[in-house]
Scaffold this motif. Structure first.
Motif, short mmCIF file in Angstrom:
data_model
loop_
_atom_site.label_atom_id
_atom_site.label_comp_id
_atom_site.label_asym_id
_atom_site.label_seq_id
_atom_site.Cartn_x
_atom_site.Cartn_y
_atom_site.Cartn_z
N GLY A 131 0.76 -1.39 0.04
CA GLY A 131 -0.03 -0.10 -0.10
C GLY A 131 0.80 1.43 0.06
O GLY A 131 0.60 2.21 0.75
N ALA A 132 2.18 1.23 -0.88
CA ALA A 132 2.86 2.51 -0.78
C ALA A 132 2.19 3.69 -1.56
O ALA A 132 1.69 3.46 -2.61
N ASN A 133 2.65 4.70 -0.94
CA ASN A 133 2.26 6.12 -1.64
C ASN A 133 3.67 6.42 -2.56
O ASN A 133 4.55 6.05 -2.36
N GLN A 134 3.35 7.46 -3.17
CA GLN A 134 4.38 8.00 -4.07
C GLN A 134 4.43 9.53 -4.09
O GLN A 134 3.49 9.90 -4.45
N ASN A 135 5.31 10.26 -3.43
CA ASN A 135 5.43 11.61 -3.28
C ASN A 135 5.94 12.19 -4.16
O ASN A 135 6.58 13.51 -3.97
N THR A 136 6.74 11.63 -5.33
CA THR A 136 7.40 12.52 -6.25
C THR A 136 6.86 11.73 -7.54
O THR A 136 6.04 10.73 -7.70
N ASN A 137 7.23 12.45 -8.67
CA ASN A 137 6.86 11.93 -10.14
C ASN A 137 7.83 12.02 -11.10
O ASN A 137 7.46 12.35 -12.28
N ASP A 138 9.04 11.56 -10.88
CA ASP A 138 10.06 11.55 -11.67
C ASP A 138 9.88 10.32 -12.59
O ASP A 138 9.99 9.04 -11.77
N PRO A 139 9.78 10.39 -13.79
CA PRO A 139 9.69 9.06 -14.50
C PRO A 139 10.80 8.30 -14.61
O PRO A 139 10.86 7.14 -15.14
N VAL A 140 12.03 8.54 -14.36
CA VAL A 140 13.29 8.03 -14.12
C VAL A 140 13.38 7.46 -13.19
O VAL A 140 13.79 6.13 -13.08
N SER A 141 13.16 8.04 -11.72
CA SER A 141 13.77 7.66 -10.73
C SER A 141 12.85 6.96 -9.85
O SER A 141 13.20 6.16 -8.84
#
Length: 235
Positions: A131-141
């Protein structure tokens, strides 16, 4: 893993290399991906013409964890629905050595590094779960998979190679607790570039078996469990 005749093996090393002392065992602990067990088997106890097998005792029903640790008799019975249970490697004793093997496993091998005189610079807790969230949106990293890590009680975050969650300083010592957030899974946790020593399993040193009391860099949390380790960051 056990020998098909139930006889003793001697574990001398794991993924952190040689243990402080050899550990006689009739079966190895459950082994996770990237964990290494180095064992010595004394084949002189078998007459020429004998055959002995390594036997997998760990029965799986799915990929989440070991469902059952079978007895040797159960694993050899052929009744398990897991096709990986049972004999998987055969040793054939075909001749006596030309010269008697005088080698011995030493009683003392490689002592653990003594970190007691190095102050603990920081204690951290890393909890692993779904159930992890993602607080960034870098398509590479950045990645958006279901698995994440919660650091010191923060949000459960998916991987991002550009995010610095913890920055230990070179030469310092830290104590980390690695925690399974629940859900009935078991998976090895690998820390790159540095070995640690296990201080406790589920809060107690008494829960740490002898084969885990050497240096390690792979730690299985077990379902709902935790491992507390100490490391010095030398590199």
């Amino acid at each position: 893993i056990a020998l098909s005749d139930g006889s003793t093996m001697i574990q001398i090393a794991n993924d952190g290399n040689l243990l402080p002392a050899p550990v006689p065992l009739t079966q190895l602990d459950e082994q996770g991906i990237a964990e290494r067990y180095d064992i010595v088997i004394d084949f002189s106890r078998y007459p020429v013409g004998s055959r002995v097998h390594l036997v997998n005792l760990a029965e799986h029903q799915d990929g989440k964890r070991v469902a059952n640790d079978l007895t040797l008799a159960e694993a050899l019975s052929g009744r398990s629905a897991d096709p990986c249970v049972g004999r998987f490697l055969e040793f054939r004793i075909v001749r006596n050595p030309a010269q008697a093997d005088q080698s011995q496993v030493p009683a003392v091998m490689i002592p653990n590094p003594d970190l007691s005189k190095i102050p603990v610079a920081r204690q951290r807790t890393f909890e692993f779960g779904r159930g992890a969230n993602q607080n960034t949106n870098d398509p590479v990293s950045s990645f958006f998979g279901p698995w994440g890590v919660k650091t010191d009680g923060g949000d459960m975050l998916a991987a991002d190679f550009g995010r610095i969650t913890a920055a230990p300083r070179s030469g310092t010592r830290e104590i980390w607790t690695l925690r399974n957030g629940g859900g009935g899974w078991d998976h090895p946790i690998h820390i790159h570039f540095e070995e640690g020593q296990i201080l406790a399993r589920d809060g107690s040193l008494a829960n740490v078996p002898a084969a885990e009391r050497g240096r390690k860099d792979v730690y299985r949390l077990r379902p709902g469990g935790s491992v507390t380790i100490t490391m010095q960051f030398r590199d």
